[in-house]
Design a protein around this motif. Sequence first.
Motif, mmCIF file in Angstrom:
data_model
loop_
_atom_site.group_PDB
_atom_site.id
_atom_site.type_symbol
_atom_site.label_atom_id
_atom_site.label_comp_id
_atom_site.label_asym_id
_atom_site.label_seq_id
_atom_site.Cartn_x
_atom_site.Cartn_y
_atom_site.Cartn_z
ATOM 1 N N TYR A 58 0.790 -1.314 0.015
ATOM 2 C CA TYR A 58 -0.083 -0.032 0.023
ATOM 3 C C TYR A 58 0.914 1.264 -0.020
ATOM 4 O O TYR A 58 0.429 2.198 -0.636
ATOM 5 C CB TYR A 58 -1.050 0.074 1.196
ATOM 6 C CG TYR A 58 -1.892 -1.290 0.949
ATOM 7 C CD1 TYR A 58 -3.182 -0.539 0.277
ATOM 8 C CD2 TYR A 58 -2.033 -2.368 1.758
ATOM 9 C CE1 TYR A 58 -4.321 -1.691 0.469
ATOM 10 C CE2 TYR A 58 -3.035 -3.317 1.611
ATOM 11 C CZ TYR A 58 -4.011 -2.934 0.838
ATOM 12 O OH TYR A 58 -5.264 -3.870 0.752
ATOM 13 N N VAL A 59 2.008 1.165 0.632
ATOM 14 C CA VAL A 59 2.974 2.321 0.671
ATOM 15 C C VAL A 59 4.211 1.850 0.025
ATOM 16 O O VAL A 59 5.090 1.065 0.476
ATOM 17 C CB VAL A 59 3.227 2.944 1.932
ATOM 18 C CG1 VAL A 59 4.105 4.023 2.221
ATOM 19 C CG2 VAL A 59 2.218 3.246 2.920
ATOM 20 N N ASP A 60 4.356 2.478 -1.231
ATOM 21 C CA ASP A 60 5.461 1.801 -2.171
ATOM 22 C C ASP A 60 6.625 2.825 -1.557
ATOM 23 O O ASP A 60 6.492 3.920 -1.299
ATOM 24 C CB ASP A 60 5.044 2.058 -3.709
ATOM 25 C CG ASP A 60 4.536 3.221 -4.209
ATOM 26 O OD1 ASP A 60 4.330 4.131 -3.096
ATOM 27 O OD2 ASP A 60 4.443 3.582 -5.144
ATOM 28 N N ASN A 61 7.921 2.256 -2.008
ATOM 29 C CA ASN A 61 9.095 2.596 -1.933
ATOM 30 C C ASN A 61 9.449 3.168 -0.463
ATOM 31 O O ASN A 61 10.290 4.257 -0.366
ATOM 32 C CB ASN A 61 9.323 4.331 -2.899
ATOM 33 C CG ASN A 61 8.985 3.709 -4.460
ATOM 34 O OD1 ASN A 61 9.575 2.873 -4.843
ATOM 35 N ND2 ASN A 61 8.213 4.671 -4.981
ATOM 36 N N CYS A 62 8.733 2.496 0.371
ATOM 37 C CA CYS A 62 9.098 2.719 1.900
ATOM 38 C C CYS A 62 9.946 1.796 2.485
ATOM 39 O O CYS A 62 9.796 0.585 2.463
ATOM 40 C CB CYS A 62 7.827 2.692 2.453
ATOM 41 S SG CYS A 62 8.164 2.987 4.398
ATOM 42 N N PRO A 63 11.099 1.818 2.731
ATOM 43 C CA PRO A 63 12.315 0.619 3.341
ATOM 44 C C PRO A 63 11.717 0.204 4.541
ATOM 45 O O PRO A 63 12.219 -0.777 5.083
ATOM 46 C CB PRO A 63 13.601 1.621 3.705
ATOM 47 C CG PRO A 63 13.178 2.941 3.661
ATOM 48 C CD PRO A 63 11.930 3.088 2.732
ATOM 49 N N TYR A 64 10.612 0.792 5.459
ATOM 50 C CA TYR A 64 10.418 0.289 6.407
ATOM 51 C C TYR A 64 8.655 -0.127 6.622
ATOM 52 O O TYR A 64 8.055 -0.159 7.246
ATOM 53 C CB TYR A 64 10.309 1.282 7.571
ATOM 54 C CG TYR A 64 11.550 1.981 7.839
ATOM 55 C CD1 TYR A 64 12.675 1.110 8.373
ATOM 56 C CD2 TYR A 64 12.135 3.255 7.497
ATOM 57 C CE1 TYR A 64 13.896 1.534 8.738
ATOM 58 C CE2 TYR A 64 13.301 3.850 7.497
ATOM 59 C CZ TYR A 64 14.382 2.974 8.057
ATOM 60 O OH TYR A 64 15.617 3.711 8.292
ATOM 61 N N TYR A 65 8.511 -0.604 5.269
ATOM 62 C CA TYR A 65 6.993 -1.100 4.788
ATOM 63 C C TYR A 65 6.480 -1.903 6.093
ATOM 64 O O TYR A 65 5.463 -1.812 6.601
ATOM 65 C CB TYR A 65 6.688 -1.205 3.777
ATOM 66 C CG TYR A 65 5.407 -1.681 3.428
ATOM 67 C CD1 TYR A 65 4.073 -0.890 3.317
ATOM 68 C CD2 TYR A 65 4.941 -2.946 2.830
ATOM 69 C CE1 TYR A 65 3.061 -1.002 3.362
ATOM 70 C CE2 TYR A 65 3.592 -3.390 2.809
ATOM 71 C CZ TYR A 65 2.667 -2.329 2.709
ATOM 72 O OH TYR A 65 1.500 -2.667 2.690
#
Length: 610
Positions: A245-252
Amino acid sequence: MGLIKIKNIIAGAAAALASSVGIMDCYPLVPAIFAVYLLWNNKTILFYIGLFTGMGYFMSFQTMTKYLFIIVVSFIGIRFYSWINKRCSGSAAAVITALTTCAMGISAEMTGSVDKIQIILSIAESAVIFGTVVITDRGLKYIEFMGKSEKSTSKSLLPDKEEAFAASVGGLAKMIAKAGCEVEQGKSDHTAKLESEITGRMCACCEGCVICWNDNRQSMSQKIVDLINAVKERRDKKEIIEEVYVDNCPYYEKMVDAATDAFLRLELNEAWYRRLKENRQVIAKQLDAMAVLMEDWVNNEKCVDGHRKMKITKIYVEAKETGFTVEEVHIYENADGYAIIKADIYTKWDGGLPVGAFIKAVSSATGMAWRAAKDTKALITSICTPVTLYEDTTYYALSGIATKKKTGSSVSGDSFGMFELDSGIYNVCLSDGMGSGKRANDESNLVVDLLEKFLEAGFKKSEAIDMMNSAMVLSGEGDSFSTVDFAAIDLYSGVAEIIKIGAAVSFVKRNRKVEVIQCDSLPVGYDAEQKINPVKTKLENGEFLVMVTDGVLEYLHVKNPVEKLCEIVADAGSDNAGVISQDILDRVLLMTGGYAMDDMTVITIGVWEK
């Protein structure tokens, strides 16, 4: 002291005056006034001075000797009667004195030549004596007690302070209920809370926070909201991670964990808030019921002494005739218009008198049938005792019970109670605990016991059941519930009010016709806001109400168990409630092969006119 002296002087003057009234050498007022003097138990030398002075002045020696003999014999007769019966009424004293006078006159004539005129004269004199004693004694009593009833002040059932206390308890209940509503209204939006917590924990310490939020604030916010919605839908964690749901997030992945933890914690908090609100509402309802109860104590019974002065006077007179001294008596009417008498009484006789004698005297004075309150002492002694009498009911009720515990169980999970209140309501409560055995028995027994205590305390039926249901909700036993089958039969009118909470159907047996009473609801303790829908039916003379637990119905192994049980109830031909209950249970067990799959209880209540 002045009043007593005046009474003594009047007594002496009356005695002297009675001695002066003679017709054909007969002085009927002399023994009559002496008998009245004995009844009133006065002790004054002035009476004897007046009596003997008058007799010596107005009578011949022979006549005086005759009436002195009558006085002595009457004195012995009245005192002996009082000793044997522990009292002597005006009528009894009149009979003794009249018979003594008649016997004296006739025996005197028999010693010489029989003179029919003198015999008739003796009988007439005796009749005058009897009437004079009865009328004078009653008249003096009415004069005395009429003044007493005029001075009597009605007792307030509760002081003004307790009426104010009832109002304050009601206000406290409203405040607590309002606080519960404010908790509900103060809740914030779930999604906004979760979004704020997630971004605060994950984004605030991330090096790319400025890039994500400054350039794409609206888009980023929507992505986190979509993630939160997925968590709220309880989707699988692995599936949520794969959706990204939250792309390009290293802490997804950590963000998903944080969202899941935050949602579970918020959900738990809300559960506690709901529980707090429910408990507040329950406590508010209980306080409100207490306020209503206290208001009923203040207003339920209205004193009507002002409209019943003659009846009050008659109660004083009849009670004294029976041997009781009444210190104070008041007549009330309850909310339904039925009369209540409250009196403070005692007796001077050794050993006391039964309270039934006082009830009989009150019935004679009022022309109504009465019954004593449940806790009334059976024997009234020289100690002043408060007695409460209620207008008697039109009907009386008798119950019969038949039970069988579940096969293999150590104890039945069914409990029941039957009790009549002073208000003339005959109450029957039948409760079926969940399952069988000791735990089920403890639960159902608690329900019956609580309901009985609330009703005896004065709570109305609906309030008592609400209080009992609230107490079960507050107990926190979420997996344990009991049914309530409750019937309140008004023994004045014969109207039965039936309340069912998760209970099986009941039946009204009218000879061969049977009426089914059914109401769907959840068991007790399941919902604090449970609505109660009572059913009313009229019971006539010789009709029966039959109540059963679900164990009686559920294992009949027929297409329509209710219809089959109707037939069984209709076929029960006895007029004995206990026999009917046992007959119903025996026929049900015949259909189950004698095996009880659940606890079985049958209660039959019969109503008869008095």
